[in-house]
Each structure stands twice: as structure tokens, then as C-alpha cells.
Design a protein around this motif. Structure first.
Motif, mmCIF file in Angstrom:
data_model
loop_
_atom_site.group_PDB
_atom_site.id
_atom_site.type_symbol
_atom_site.label_atom_id
_atom_site.label_comp_id
_atom_site.label_asym_id
_atom_site.label_seq_id
_atom_site.Cartn_x
_atom_site.Cartn_y
_atom_site.Cartn_z
ATOM 1 N N SER A 154 0.830 -1.211 0.000
ATOM 2 C CA SER A 154 0.000 0.000 0.000
ATOM 3 C C SER A 154 0.857 1.250 0.000
ATOM 4 C CB SER A 154 -0.919 0.007 1.227
ATOM 5 O OG SER A 154 -1.847 -1.046 1.186
ATOM 6 N N LEU A 155 1.824 1.303 0.914
ATOM 7 C CA LEU A 155 2.657 2.491 1.025
ATOM 8 C C LEU A 155 3.573 2.659 -0.184
ATOM 9 C CD1 LEU A 155 3.585 2.390 4.827
ATOM 10 C CD2 LEU A 155 1.821 3.739 3.682
ATOM 11 N N THR A 156 4.026 1.536 -0.750
ATOM 12 C CA THR A 156 4.882 1.601 -1.932
ATOM 13 C C THR A 156 4.170 2.267 -3.099
ATOM 14 O OG1 THR A 156 6.091 -0.402 -1.283
ATOM 15 C CG2 THR A 156 6.205 0.226 -3.596
ATOM 16 N N LEU A 157 2.868 2.053 -3.203
ATOM 17 C CA LEU A 157 2.085 2.667 -4.280
ATOM 18 C C LEU A 157 1.485 4.008 -3.873
ATOM 19 C CD1 LEU A 157 0.160 -0.392 -5.762
ATOM 20 C CD2 LEU A 157 1.958 0.929 -6.861
ATOM 21 N N ALA A 158 0.908 4.059 -2.682
ATOM 22 C CA ALA A 158 0.148 5.242 -2.269
ATOM 23 C C ALA A 158 1.013 6.474 -2.069
ATOM 24 C CB ALA A 158 -0.625 4.933 -0.983
ATOM 25 N N ILE A 159 2.214 6.300 -1.509
ATOM 26 C CA ILE A 159 3.068 7.469 -1.270
ATOM 27 C C ILE A 159 3.503 8.134 -2.578
ATOM 28 C CG2 ILE A 159 5.315 8.212 -0.387
ATOM 29 C CD1 ILE A 159 4.909 6.313 1.958
ATOM 30 N N PRO A 160 4.030 7.378 -3.566
ATOM 31 C CA PRO A 160 4.362 8.035 -4.841
ATOM 32 C C PRO A 160 3.145 8.665 -5.512
ATOM 33 C CG PRO A 160 5.482 5.925 -4.684
ATOM 34 C CD PRO A 160 4.489 5.984 -3.549
ATOM 35 N N PHE A 161 1.978 7.994 -5.429
ATOM 36 C CA PHE A 161 0.765 8.556 -6.020
ATOM 37 C C PHE A 161 0.389 9.868 -5.336
ATOM 38 C CE2 PHE A 161 -0.884 4.158 -7.465
ATOM 39 C CZ PHE A 161 -0.128 4.265 -8.630
ATOM 40 N N SER A 162 0.500 9.902 -4.015
ATOM 41 C CA SER A 162 0.143 11.113 -3.266
ATOM 42 C C SER A 162 1.058 12.272 -3.628
ATOM 43 C CB SER A 162 0.223 10.840 -1.755
ATOM 44 O OG SER A 162 -0.709 9.862 -1.367
ATOM 45 N N LEU A 163 2.355 11.979 -3.727
ATOM 46 C CA LEU A 163 3.315 13.019 -4.087
ATOM 47 C C LEU A 163 3.046 13.560 -5.491
ATOM 48 C CD1 LEU A 163 6.683 11.489 -2.794
ATOM 49 C CD2 LEU A 163 5.327 13.290 -1.717
ATOM 50 N N SER A 164 2.682 12.668 -6.394
ATOM 51 C CA SER A 164 2.550 13.035 -7.802
ATOM 52 C C SER A 164 1.266 13.791 -8.133
ATOM 53 C CB SER A 164 2.624 11.774 -8.680
ATOM 54 O OG SER A 164 3.876 11.137 -8.530
ATOM 55 N N HIS A 165 0.292 13.773 -7.225
ATOM 56 C CA HIS A 165 -0.990 14.406 -7.534
ATOM 57 C C HIS A 165 -1.415 15.482 -6.534
ATOM 58 C CE1 HIS A 165 -1.153 10.495 -9.658
ATOM 59 N NE2 HIS A 165 -1.763 11.205 -10.585
ATOM 60 N N ASN A 166 -0.658 15.661 -5.476
ATOM 61 C CA ASN A 166 -0.996 16.660 -4.459
ATOM 62 C C ASN A 166 0.228 17.526 -4.190
ATOM 63 O OD1 ASN A 166 -3.789 15.568 -3.480
ATOM 64 N ND2 ASN A 166 -2.435 13.786 -3.506
ATOM 65 N N PHE A 167 0.241 18.710 -4.742
ATOM 66 C CA PHE A 167 1.390 19.598 -4.600
ATOM 67 C C PHE A 167 0.913 21.036 -4.788
ATOM 68 C CE2 PHE A 167 0.933 17.953 -8.846
ATOM 69 C CZ PHE A 167 1.006 19.065 -9.671
ATOM 70 N N VAL A 168 1.743 21.976 -4.396
ATOM 71 C CA VAL A 168 1.390 23.390 -4.497
ATOM 72 C C VAL A 168 1.105 23.766 -5.948
ATOM 73 C CG1 VAL A 168 2.217 25.752 -4.156
ATOM 74 C CG2 VAL A 168 2.722 23.980 -2.443
ATOM 75 N N ASN A 169 -0.007 24.448 -6.165
ATOM 76 C CA ASN A 169 -0.447 24.915 -7.494
ATOM 77 C C ASN A 169 -0.932 23.793 -8.407
ATOM 78 O OD1 ASN A 169 0.169 27.645 -6.904
ATOM 79 N ND2 ASN A 169 2.311 27.320 -7.467
ATOM 80 N N ALA A 170 -1.245 22.633 -7.843
ATOM 81 C CA ALA A 170 -1.832 21.567 -8.657
ATOM 82 C C ALA A 170 -3.222 21.998 -9.116
ATOM 83 C CB ALA A 170 -1.936 20.275 -7.844
ATOM 84 N N ASP A 171 -3.571 21.671 -10.352
ATOM 85 C CA ASP A 171 -4.901 21.994 -10.863
ATOM 86 C C ASP A 171 -5.859 20.905 -10.398
ATOM 87 O OD1 ASP A 171 -7.158 22.689 -12.196
ATOM 88 O OD2 ASP A 171 -6.280 22.739 -14.192
ATOM 89 N N ARG A 172 -6.689 21.225 -9.422
ATOM 90 C CA ARG A 172 -7.581 20.224 -8.847
ATOM 91 C C ARG A 172 -8.878 20.072 -9.632
ATOM 92 N NH1 ARG A 172 -4.570 17.154 -7.205
ATOM 93 N NH2 ARG A 172 -6.314 16.055 -6.288
ATOM 94 N N ASP A 173 -9.167 21.007 -10.523
ATOM 95 C CA ASP A 173 -10.426 20.943 -11.266
ATOM 96 C C ASP A 173 -10.214 21.447 -12.690
ATOM 97 O OD1 ASP A 173 -13.015 20.710 -12.062
ATOM 98 O OD2 ASP A 173 -13.825 22.197 -10.677
ATOM 99 N N PRO A 174 -9.607 20.640 -13.551
ATOM 100 C CA PRO A 174 -9.297 21.094 -14.914
ATOM 101 C C PRO A 174 -10.521 21.348 -15.784
ATOM 102 C CG PRO A 174 -8.860 18.745 -14.678
ATOM 103 C CD PRO A 174 -9.151 19.269 -13.298
ATOM 104 N N THR A 175 -11.695 20.930 -15.347
ATOM 105 C CA THR A 175 -12.904 21.156 -16.154
ATOM 106 C C THR A 175 -13.699 22.377 -15.688
ATOM 107 O OG1 THR A 175 -14.277 19.715 -14.752
ATOM 108 C CG2 THR A 175 -13.095 18.672 -16.573
ATOM 109 N N ALA A 176 -13.165 23.130 -14.727
ATOM 110 C CA ALA A 176 -13.896 24.272 -14.166
ATOM 111 C C ALA A 176 -14.238 25.308 -15.232
ATOM 112 C CB ALA A 176 -13.081 24.908 -13.045
ATOM 113 N N SER A 177 -13.267 25.648 -16.087
ATOM 114 C CA SER A 177 -13.513 26.669 -17.103
ATOM 115 C C SER A 177 -14.586 26.233 -18.089
ATOM 116 C CB SER A 177 -12.216 26.990 -17.850
ATOM 117 O OG SER A 177 -11.710 25.834 -18.512
#
Length: 205
Positions: free
Chosen positions: A79-102
């Protein structure tokens, strides 16, 4: 604790039966083409072999307490082997959390490639790629999911160059600890509501 339980939702996910990813299906993506249908039996067989090997077998050779201990340690590690890299890769400063907003606000067409880049990030280089199986090159994975991850270190510089040329925000962290710090800052802001436009306690954000 939540990340440590990722294995359970992954291994025992009923979506493996029809290979129909529910999140994607909810926005209209269909997985009932001939190719996917023809591969369902193989996916199910491989999943059953995995469960037999890693979950059932320990109980055949050990007492139940030892067997459960083995399964729990294995599941937490995976779990940690997969979840930690996934968390780092998708949660960061200035990440676009809603690309369909516009699109929802103005009807403006969404650029699929731009949304894939700005909702993920890349850290490290060749060595990190060898250790994580290419998960550190999440931007490249989003753009080219069928490409072997062995090529990601070689195409990443060109992807960054093209993104810069077209004004696309490509998040790159040379070192994993930089990505980790960015993720912690993002999680803190998301947790305390400091990145909301309105006071989170008003319920109007």
C-alpha cells in the motif's frame, strides 16, 4: 493509516470483474469495447492467482495468527509503496484540482493534454524512475500511459520544453524531498481551508 489500507481497495476491487473504472464511467467513458471484453477473463484469472498466492497460501503453511501477520505486513508494504508516490505526484502546491472548471463556467473546450500535465508532477530522474518503476514521471505517464516507463527519463526534458513553449504549467522537482515538502504544504492548506476563496467555516466556499 489510510494510505496503509490502499491494498485492500485495490486487490478486492469488484471493478476487476468487468474492467469498468467507475470514476471514468461516471463522465461518459466506456469500457465495453471488444478488446476490453476479451481481456476480462485474463484480468480476473491473474487477480485470483494473486489472492491465492499472497492471501490464501500463508494460511496453509502457518497458524492463523502468523498468517494474518504476514498478510498485514505485506499489504501495508504494498500500500505504502504505491500510495506514497501517487500522493506526491498528484498533491502539490499549485496543482490543478479541477481542470474542467472553465468548461463548466464558460463552455470553453478543455485541452486534454494540458489538463493531464497540470494535475500531476514529476520528481527526480533516471534513478528515481528505476526505484519506483517510473511512477515519479507521473506527467509523462499521464500523457503516454501505453509507453514503457523506461523511456520516460529520455522524453521528460522534451515534454518540459514543449510545455514551456505553450504556457502549460509543468511541475518538476529535481529531488523527492522537494516534492514531499510541496505535498505537505498543499495538504496543510487543503486541511485548514487557507486556500479557499471564502472562509471555510461559512460554508460558502
Amino acid at each position: 493509516p489510510v494510505l496503509a489500507g490502499y491494498w485492500i481497495s485495490s486487490v478486492f476491487n469488484p471493478q476487476i470483474v468487468d474492467l469498468n473504472q467507475r470514476g471514468a464511467a461516471s463522465i461518459g467513458m466506456r469500457f465495453d469495447n471488444d478488446f476490453v471484453v476479451s481481456r476480462r477473463k485474463y484480468a480476473l484469472l491473474l487477480r485470483l492467482i494473486y489472492i491465492l498466492t499472497n492471501v490464501v497460501t500463508p494460511f496453509l503453511y502457518h497458524d492463523w495468527k502468523t498468517a494474518i501477520f504476514h498478510v498485514v505486513i505485506m499489504s501495508i508494504s504494498e500500500s505504502l509503496t504505491l500510495a506514497i508516490p501517487f500522493s506526491l505526484s498528484h498533491n502539490f502546491v499549485n496543482a490543478d484540482r479541477d481542470p474542467t472548471a472553465s468548461h463548466r463556467k464558460t463552455g470553453e473546450q478543455i485541452c486534454w493534454f494540458k489538463s493531464q500535465v497540470e494535475t500531476s508532477c514529476t520528481y527526480g530522474g533516471f534513478i528515481s524512475g528505476a526505484i519506483t518503476g517510473g511512477l515519479n514521471f507521473q506527467v509523462e505517464h499521464h500523457l503516454f500511459p501505453r509507453m514503457s516507463s523506461a523511456w520516460y527519463p529520455f522524453i521528460a526534458p522534451k515534454v518540459r520544453e514543449i510545455c514551456k513553449k505553450h504556457g502549460v504549467n509543468y511541475a518538476y522537482y529535481p529531488w523527492i524531498h522537494q516534492n514531499f515538502i510541496s505535498t505537505m504544504k498543499y495538504m496543510n492548506a487543503a486541511g485548514n481551508g487557507s486556500n479557499w476563496l471564502e472562509n471555510p467555516y461559512t460554508g460558502n466556499a
